[in-house]
Design a protein around this motif. Sequence first.
Motif, PDB file in Angstrom:
ATOM      1  N   ARG A   3      -1.856   2.215   7.160  1.00  0.00           N
ATOM      2  CA  ARG A   3      -2.755   3.263   6.661  1.00  0.00           C
ATOM      3  C   ARG A   3      -3.134   2.908   5.223  1.00  0.00           C
ATOM      4  O   ARG A   3      -2.268   2.804   4.366  1.00  0.00           O
ATOM      5  N   ALA A  26      -5.574  -2.083  10.304  1.00  0.00           N
ATOM      6  CA  ALA A  26      -5.509  -1.004   9.317  1.00  0.00           C
ATOM      7  C   ALA A  26      -6.452   0.133   9.682  1.00  0.00           C
ATOM      8  O   ALA A  26      -7.501  -0.082  10.283  1.00  0.00           O
ATOM      9  N   ASP A  27      -6.046   1.324   9.310  1.00  0.00           N
ATOM     10  CA  ASP A  27      -6.879   2.518   9.394  1.00  0.00           C
ATOM     11  C   ASP A  27      -7.188   2.977   7.983  1.00  0.00           C
ATOM     12  O   ASP A  27      -6.318   2.903   7.106  1.00  0.00           O
ATOM     13  N   ALA A  29      -7.115   5.696   5.753  1.00  0.00           N
ATOM     14  CA  ALA A  29      -6.403   6.968   5.793  1.00  0.00           C
ATOM     15  C   ALA A  29      -6.960   7.991   4.822  1.00  0.00           C
ATOM     16  O   ALA A  29      -6.846   9.194   5.052  1.00  0.00           O
ATOM     17  N   VAL A  48     -13.059   9.407   8.380  1.00  0.00           N
ATOM     18  CA  VAL A  48     -11.965   9.909   7.539  1.00  0.00           C
ATOM     19  C   VAL A  48     -12.029  11.438   7.577  1.00  0.00           C
ATOM     20  O   VAL A  48     -13.078  12.018   7.285  1.00  0.00           O
ATOM     21  N   ARG A  52      -8.805  14.435   3.903  1.00  0.00           N
ATOM     22  CA  ARG A  52      -8.354  13.158   3.329  1.00  0.00           C
ATOM     23  C   ARG A  52      -9.427  12.525   2.446  1.00  0.00           C
ATOM     24  O   ARG A  52      -9.383  11.350   2.136  1.00  0.00           O
ATOM     25  N   ALA A  67      -0.599   7.217   2.610  1.00  0.00           N
ATOM     26  CA  ALA A  67      -1.043   5.875   2.955  1.00  0.00           C
ATOM     27  C   ALA A  67       0.066   4.869   2.648  1.00  0.00           C
ATOM     28  O   ALA A  67       0.928   5.135   1.815  1.00  0.00           O
ATOM     29  N   ASP A  68       0.005   3.759   3.327  1.00  0.00           N
ATOM     30  CA  ASP A  68       0.965   2.691   3.098  1.00  0.00           C
ATOM     31  C   ASP A  68       0.522   1.764   1.966  1.00  0.00           C
ATOM     32  O   ASP A  68       1.341   1.099   1.339  1.00  0.00           O
TER      33      ASP A  68
END
Length: 72
Positions: A3, A26-27, A29, A48, A52, A67-68
């Motif tokens: 994310r 990947a998204d 996020a 999105v 967000r 998110a990552d």
Amino acid sequence: MIRVAIIGFGNRGSQYADLLRKSGRADIAAVADTRSKARDFAAARFAVPADRIYESADAFFARGKIADAVVI
């Protein structure tokens, strides 16, 4: 799936979003941008969710971890 949040959705930010999506790994996020036109574009093109989409980086970071990774 990673994310990723993007802060600053101008030309470069939208290019990164395209590359991330095309990678299939990947998204998108979250998006933060001070310009409403950029926020609307990101929401429409990358699906999105409205909760967000942020008007500033400060608003994004105040939300906590969603998110990552972050692209600035």
